[in-house]
Design an enzyme around this catalytic site. Structure first.
Site, PDB file in Angstrom:
ATOM      1  N   LEU A  89       0.746  -1.296   0.035  1.00 49.36           N
ATOM      2  CA  LEU A  89       0.006   0.190   0.040  1.00 49.36           C
ATOM      3  C   LEU A  89       0.756   1.390   0.127  1.00 49.36           C
ATOM      4  O   LEU A  89       0.415   2.358   0.230  1.00 49.36           O
ATOM      5  CB  LEU A  89      -1.016   0.074   1.282  1.00 49.36           C
ATOM      6  CG  LEU A  89      -2.090  -1.409   1.180  1.00 49.36           C
ATOM      7  CD1 LEU A  89      -2.753  -1.202   2.389  1.00 49.36           C
ATOM      8  CD2 LEU A  89      -2.831  -1.241  -0.154  1.00 49.36           C
ATOM      9  N   LEU A  91       3.805   3.704  -2.249  1.00 44.32           N
ATOM     10  CA  LEU A  91       4.402   4.119  -3.510  1.00 44.32           C
ATOM     11  C   LEU A  91       5.866   3.403  -3.473  1.00 44.32           C
ATOM     12  O   LEU A  91       6.676   3.726  -2.226  1.00 44.32           O
ATOM     13  CB  LEU A  91       4.404   5.347  -3.896  1.00 44.32           C
ATOM     14  CG  LEU A  91       3.296   6.030  -4.512  1.00 44.32           C
ATOM     15  CD1 LEU A  91       3.487   7.707  -4.735  1.00 44.32           C
ATOM     16  CD2 LEU A  91       2.911   5.339  -5.892  1.00 44.32           C
ATOM     17  N   HIS A 108      -4.639  -5.509  -8.841  1.00 44.34           N
ATOM     18  CA  HIS A 108      -5.706  -4.381  -8.653  1.00 44.34           C
ATOM     19  C   HIS A 108      -7.175  -5.194  -8.533  1.00 44.34           C
ATOM     20  O   HIS A 108      -7.314  -5.782  -9.596  1.00 44.34           O
ATOM     21  CB  HIS A 108      -5.624  -3.314  -9.246  1.00 44.34           C
ATOM     22  CG  HIS A 108      -6.422  -2.165  -8.769  1.00 44.34           C
ATOM     23  ND1 HIS A 108      -6.325  -1.424  -7.530  1.00 44.34           N
ATOM     24  CD2 HIS A 108      -7.950  -1.869  -9.107  1.00 44.34           C
ATOM     25  CE1 HIS A 108      -7.171  -0.810  -7.333  1.00 44.34           C
ATOM     26  NE2 HIS A 108      -8.197  -0.881  -8.369  1.00 44.34           N
TER      27      HIS A 108
HETATM   28  C1  GRF Z   1      -5.763  -7.742  -2.532  1.00 46.23           C
HETATM   29  O1  GRF Z   1      -7.092  -7.696  -2.678  1.00 46.23           O
HETATM   30  C2  GRF Z   1      -5.293  -7.147  -3.996  1.00 46.23           C
HETATM   31  O2  GRF Z   1      -5.805  -7.037  -4.956  1.00 46.23           O
HETATM   32  C3  GRF Z   1      -4.957  -5.753  -3.406  1.00 46.23           C
HETATM   33  O3  GRF Z   1      -4.532  -5.989  -1.825  1.00 46.23           O
HETATM   34  C4  GRF Z   1      -5.076  -7.236  -1.472  1.00 46.23           C
HETATM   35  C5  GRF Z   1      -3.924  -8.000  -0.950  1.00 46.23           C
HETATM   36  O4  GRF Z   1      -4.483  -9.031  -0.175  1.00 46.23           O
HETATM   37  N1  GRF Z   1      -3.687  -5.297  -4.046  1.00 46.23           N
HETATM   38  P1  GRF Z   1      -3.446 -10.276   0.315  1.00 46.23           P
HETATM   39  O5  GRF Z   1      -2.495  -9.536   1.275  1.00 46.23           O
HETATM   40  O6  GRF Z   1      -2.617 -10.766  -0.959  1.00 46.23           O
HETATM   41  O7  GRF Z   1      -4.270 -11.356   0.858  1.00 46.23           O
END
Ligand code: GRF
Length: 233
Positions: A89, A91, A108
Protein backbone atom coordinates in the site's frame (compact mmCIF):
# COMPACT_ATOMS: atom_id res chain seq x y z
CA UNK A 1 15.24 -17.16 -18.04
CA UNK A 2 14.72 -17.46 -14.29
CA UNK A 3 13.98 -14.36 -12.27
CA UNK A 4 14.88 -13.53 -8.67
CA UNK A 5 11.66 -12.05 -7.33
CA UNK A 6 11.25 -9.65 -4.39
CA UNK A 7 7.68 -9.51 -3.10
CA UNK A 8 6.42 -6.39 -1.31
CA UNK A 9 3.26 -6.76 0.79
CA UNK A 10 1.42 -4.81 3.48
CA UNK A 11 -1.23 -7.31 4.51
CA UNK A 12 -2.08 -10.95 5.03
CA UNK A 13 -0.16 -12.18 1.99
CA UNK A 14 -2.74 -14.48 0.36
CA UNK A 15 -1.48 -13.39 -3.07
CA UNK A 16 2.08 -14.16 -1.99
CA UNK A 17 0.87 -17.59 -0.85
CA UNK A 18 -0.87 -18.19 -4.19
CA UNK A 19 2.32 -17.32 -6.07
CA UNK A 20 4.46 -19.61 -3.88
CA UNK A 21 2.02 -22.51 -4.27
CA UNK A 22 1.74 -22.00 -8.04
CA UNK A 23 5.53 -22.01 -8.35
CA UNK A 24 5.60 -25.22 -6.30
CA UNK A 25 3.14 -26.78 -8.76
CA UNK A 26 5.37 -25.81 -11.69
CA UNK A 27 8.50 -27.28 -10.14
CA UNK A 28 11.48 -26.82 -12.46
CA UNK A 29 9.19 -25.20 -15.09
CA UNK A 30 8.61 -22.11 -12.95
CA UNK A 31 9.89 -18.85 -14.37
CA UNK A 32 11.45 -17.60 -11.18
CA UNK A 33 11.74 -17.86 -7.43
CA UNK A 34 10.79 -15.59 -4.54
CA UNK A 35 14.09 -14.62 -2.91
CA UNK A 36 12.82 -12.04 -0.42
CA UNK A 37 9.61 -10.67 1.08
CA UNK A 38 9.46 -7.17 2.57
CA UNK A 39 6.70 -5.20 4.21
CA UNK A 40 6.11 -1.68 5.48
CA UNK A 41 4.30 -3.31 8.46
CA UNK A 42 6.18 -5.39 11.02
CA UNK A 43 3.02 -7.35 11.80
CA UNK A 44 2.13 -8.19 8.19
CA UNK A 45 0.93 -11.77 7.73
CA UNK A 46 2.95 -11.91 4.50
CA UNK A 47 6.16 -11.83 6.59
CA UNK A 48 4.96 -14.82 8.59
CA UNK A 49 4.14 -16.72 5.41
CA UNK A 50 7.67 -16.07 4.12
CA UNK A 51 9.29 -17.06 7.41
CA UNK A 52 7.34 -20.34 7.43
CA UNK A 53 9.03 -21.17 4.11
CA UNK A 54 12.47 -19.93 5.20
CA UNK A 55 12.27 -17.10 2.69
CA UNK A 56 14.16 -13.99 3.95
CA UNK A 57 11.60 -11.54 5.32
CA UNK A 58 12.32 -7.91 6.19
CA UNK A 59 10.59 -4.80 7.48
CA UNK A 60 11.15 -1.75 5.32
CA UNK A 61 12.64 1.36 6.88
CA UNK A 62 10.12 4.15 7.44
CA UNK A 63 9.31 6.79 10.06
CA UNK A 64 7.20 4.14 11.76
CA UNK A 65 9.96 1.54 11.48
CA UNK A 66 13.33 3.38 11.71
CA UNK A 67 14.90 0.01 12.53
CA UNK A 68 13.79 -1.34 9.16
CA UNK A 69 15.96 -1.77 6.07
CA UNK A 70 16.04 0.43 2.96
CA UNK A 71 14.35 -1.25 -0.01
CA UNK A 72 17.30 -0.52 -2.30
CA UNK A 73 19.67 -2.34 0.08
CA UNK A 74 17.39 -5.38 0.26
CA UNK A 75 17.07 -5.58 -3.52
CA UNK A 76 20.86 -5.48 -3.80
CA UNK A 77 21.47 -7.98 -1.02
CA UNK A 78 19.17 -10.57 -2.57
CA UNK A 79 20.08 -9.69 -6.18
CA UNK A 80 16.39 -9.29 -7.04
CA UNK A 81 15.73 -8.58 -10.72
CA UNK A 82 11.93 -8.42 -10.49
CA UNK A 83 9.51 -6.90 -7.98
CA UNK A 84 5.97 -8.16 -7.32
CA UNK A 85 3.59 -5.94 -5.32
CA UNK A 86 1.12 -8.19 -3.49
CA UNK A 87 -1.17 -5.88 -1.58
CA UNK A 88 1.56 -3.30 -1.05
CA UNK A 89 0.00 0.00 0.00
CA UNK A 90 2.98 2.34 -0.35
CA UNK A 91 4.38 4.00 -3.48
CA UNK A 92 7.61 2.43 -4.66
CA UNK A 93 10.37 5.09 -4.83
CA UNK A 94 10.56 6.53 -8.39
CA UNK A 95 14.24 5.63 -8.82
CA UNK A 96 13.45 1.97 -8.16
CA UNK A 97 10.40 2.05 -10.45
CA UNK A 98 12.62 3.42 -13.22
CA UNK A 99 15.38 0.86 -12.55
CA UNK A 100 12.84 -2.00 -12.65
CA UNK A 101 10.78 -0.71 -15.57
CA UNK A 102 8.97 -3.64 -17.14
CA UNK A 103 10.00 -5.85 -14.20
CA UNK A 104 7.65 -4.61 -11.46
CA UNK A 105 4.05 -5.85 -11.27
CA UNK A 106 0.92 -5.07 -9.30
CA UNK A 107 -2.49 -6.68 -8.90
CA UNK A 108 -5.57 -4.51 -8.46
CA UNK A 109 -9.01 -5.85 -7.42
CA UNK A 110 -10.97 -4.06 -10.18
CA UNK A 111 -10.89 -3.50 -13.94
CA UNK A 112 -8.50 -0.55 -14.26
CA UNK A 113 -8.57 2.27 -15.14
CA UNK A 114 -11.96 2.15 -13.41
CA UNK A 115 -11.97 2.11 -9.62
CA UNK A 116 -8.24 2.74 -9.30
CA UNK A 117 -5.83 5.46 -8.25
CA UNK A 118 -4.74 6.98 -4.92
CA UNK A 119 -6.82 5.79 -1.98
CA UNK A 120 -8.55 3.05 -3.98
CA UNK A 121 -7.53 -0.14 -2.23
CA UNK A 122 -9.11 -2.99 -0.26
CA UNK A 123 -12.83 -2.77 0.48
CA UNK A 124 -12.94 0.86 -0.67
CA UNK A 125 -12.68 -0.52 -4.21
CA UNK A 126 -15.52 -2.98 -3.75
CA UNK A 127 -17.75 -0.40 -2.03
CA UNK A 128 -17.22 1.94 -5.00
CA UNK A 129 -17.98 -0.87 -7.46
CA UNK A 130 -21.23 -1.75 -5.70
CA UNK A 131 -22.25 1.90 -5.32
CA UNK A 132 -21.65 2.49 -9.04
CA UNK A 133 -24.14 -0.20 -10.04
CA UNK A 134 -21.82 -1.94 -12.50
CA UNK A 135 -22.62 -5.61 -13.05
CA UNK A 136 -19.08 -6.70 -13.81
CA UNK A 137 -15.89 -5.98 -11.92
CA UNK A 138 -12.68 -8.01 -12.07
CA UNK A 139 -8.94 -8.23 -11.53
CA UNK A 140 -6.17 -6.31 -13.26
CA UNK A 141 -2.48 -7.17 -13.38
CA UNK A 142 -0.30 -4.33 -14.67
CA UNK A 143 3.25 -3.09 -14.88
CA UNK A 144 3.98 -0.45 -12.26
CA UNK A 145 5.01 3.06 -13.21
CA UNK A 146 5.35 6.17 -11.05
CA UNK A 147 1.59 6.67 -10.61
CA UNK A 148 -0.81 4.50 -8.61
CA UNK A 149 -2.53 1.87 -10.80
CA UNK A 150 -1.56 3.55 -14.08
CA UNK A 151 1.03 1.24 -15.61
CA UNK A 152 0.52 -0.80 -18.80
CA UNK A 153 -2.17 -3.42 -18.29
CA UNK A 154 -0.98 -7.00 -18.86
CA UNK A 155 -4.07 -9.08 -18.08
CA UNK A 156 -7.62 -8.70 -16.79
CA UNK A 157 -10.33 -11.17 -15.83
CA UNK A 158 -13.99 -10.32 -15.22
CA UNK A 159 -15.91 -11.11 -12.04
CA UNK A 160 -19.71 -10.75 -11.84
CA UNK A 161 -21.29 -8.41 -9.28
CA UNK A 162 -24.51 -9.79 -7.75
CA UNK A 163 -27.36 -7.67 -6.40
CA UNK A 164 -26.94 -9.43 -3.05
CA UNK A 165 -23.26 -8.52 -2.77
CA UNK A 166 -21.72 -6.46 -0.04
CA UNK A 167 -18.04 -5.42 -0.06
CA UNK A 168 -17.06 -8.59 1.80
CA UNK A 169 -18.75 -11.08 -0.52
CA UNK A 170 -17.50 -9.27 -3.61
CA UNK A 171 -13.95 -9.00 -2.22
CA UNK A 172 -13.89 -12.75 -1.59
CA UNK A 173 -15.05 -13.53 -5.15
CA UNK A 174 -12.48 -11.14 -6.64
CA UNK A 175 -9.69 -12.48 -4.42
CA UNK A 176 -10.27 -16.03 -5.69
CA UNK A 177 -9.66 -14.77 -9.24
CA UNK A 178 -6.59 -12.81 -8.09
CA UNK A 179 -5.14 -16.06 -6.75
CA UNK A 180 -5.61 -17.68 -10.17
CA UNK A 181 -4.57 -14.81 -12.44
CA UNK A 182 -1.68 -13.15 -10.60
CA UNK A 183 0.61 -16.20 -10.20
CA UNK A 184 0.26 -17.06 -13.89
CA UNK A 185 1.09 -13.53 -15.02
CA UNK A 186 4.00 -13.31 -12.55
CA UNK A 187 5.37 -16.55 -13.99
CA UNK A 188 4.97 -15.34 -17.60
CA UNK A 189 6.90 -12.14 -16.85
CA UNK A 190 9.48 -13.96 -14.72
CA UNK A 191 10.11 -16.41 -17.56
CA UNK A 192 10.44 -13.57 -20.06
CA UNK A 193 7.41 -14.67 -22.09
CA UNK A 194 5.57 -11.46 -21.29
CA UNK A 195 7.39 -8.14 -21.52
CA UNK A 196 6.52 -4.45 -21.53
CA UNK A 197 7.05 -4.62 -25.29
CA UNK A 198 4.79 -7.56 -26.10
CA UNK A 199 2.22 -7.55 -23.29
CA UNK A 200 -1.33 -7.46 -24.56
CA UNK A 201 -0.32 -9.24 -27.75
CA UNK A 202 -0.82 -12.87 -28.65
CA UNK A 203 2.95 -13.25 -28.40
CA UNK A 204 2.85 -12.56 -24.71
CA UNK A 205 1.95 -16.13 -23.85
CA UNK A 206 -0.68 -15.04 -21.36
CA UNK A 207 -3.37 -17.70 -21.37
CA UNK A 208 -6.51 -17.14 -23.36
CA UNK A 209 -8.11 -14.15 -21.64
CA UNK A 210 -11.65 -15.01 -22.63
CA UNK A 211 -13.95 -14.05 -19.72
CA UNK A 212 -14.26 -16.58 -16.95
CA UNK A 213 -17.95 -16.86 -17.79
CA UNK A 214 -17.81 -16.76 -21.58
CA UNK A 215 -21.19 -17.93 -22.80
CA UNK A 216 -20.62 -21.11 -24.80
CA UNK A 217 -22.91 -21.62 -27.80
CA UNK A 218 -25.32 -23.85 -25.92
CA UNK A 219 -25.52 -21.24 -23.14
CA UNK A 220 -26.36 -18.28 -25.37
CA UNK A 221 -29.93 -19.46 -25.62
CA UNK A 222 -30.09 -19.42 -21.83
CA UNK A 223 -29.09 -15.77 -21.86
CA UNK A 224 -31.88 -14.98 -24.32
CA UNK A 225 -34.40 -16.85 -22.13
CA UNK A 226 -33.19 -15.14 -18.96
CA UNK A 227 -32.55 -11.66 -20.19
CA UNK A 228 -34.18 -10.34 -17.00
CA UNK A 229 -31.29 -11.89 -15.05
CA UNK A 230 -28.78 -10.10 -17.28
CA UNK A 231 -30.72 -6.88 -16.77
CA UNK A 232 -30.45 -7.49 -13.03
CA UNK A 233 -33.22 -5.05 -12.28
C1 GRF B 1 -5.71 -7.85 -2.68
O1 GRF B 1 -7.10 -7.65 -2.68
C2 GRF B 1 -5.10 -7.11 -3.83
O2 GRF B 1 -5.97 -6.94 -4.92
C3 GRF B 1 -4.81 -5.76 -3.27
O3 GRF B 1 -4.49 -5.98 -1.91
C4 GRF B 1 -5.06 -7.20 -1.47
C5 GRF B 1 -3.93 -8.04 -0.94
O4 GRF B 1 -4.42 -9.14 -0.28
N1 GRF B 1 -3.74 -5.13 -4.01
P1 GRF B 1 -3.35 -10.21 0.30
O5 GRF B 1 -2.48 -9.49 1.31
O6 GRF B 1 -2.55 -10.71 -0.86
O7 GRF B 1 -4.21 -11.27 0.93
Amino acid sequence: MSSRIAVLASGGGSNLQAILEYFDSLGERRGGQVVMVASNRAGAGALDRAARRDIPAAVLRSDKHPEGEPLADLLETYKADMIVLAGYLRLVPPDIVRRFEGRILNVHPALLPAFGGPGMYGNRVHHAVIESGVKVTGVTVHFVDDQYDRGRIIAQWPVPVFASDDAGTLAARVLRIEHLLYPRVVDAVAAGRTTLANCGSAASGIMDTRPAFTLLPHEESRLAENIDLALGC
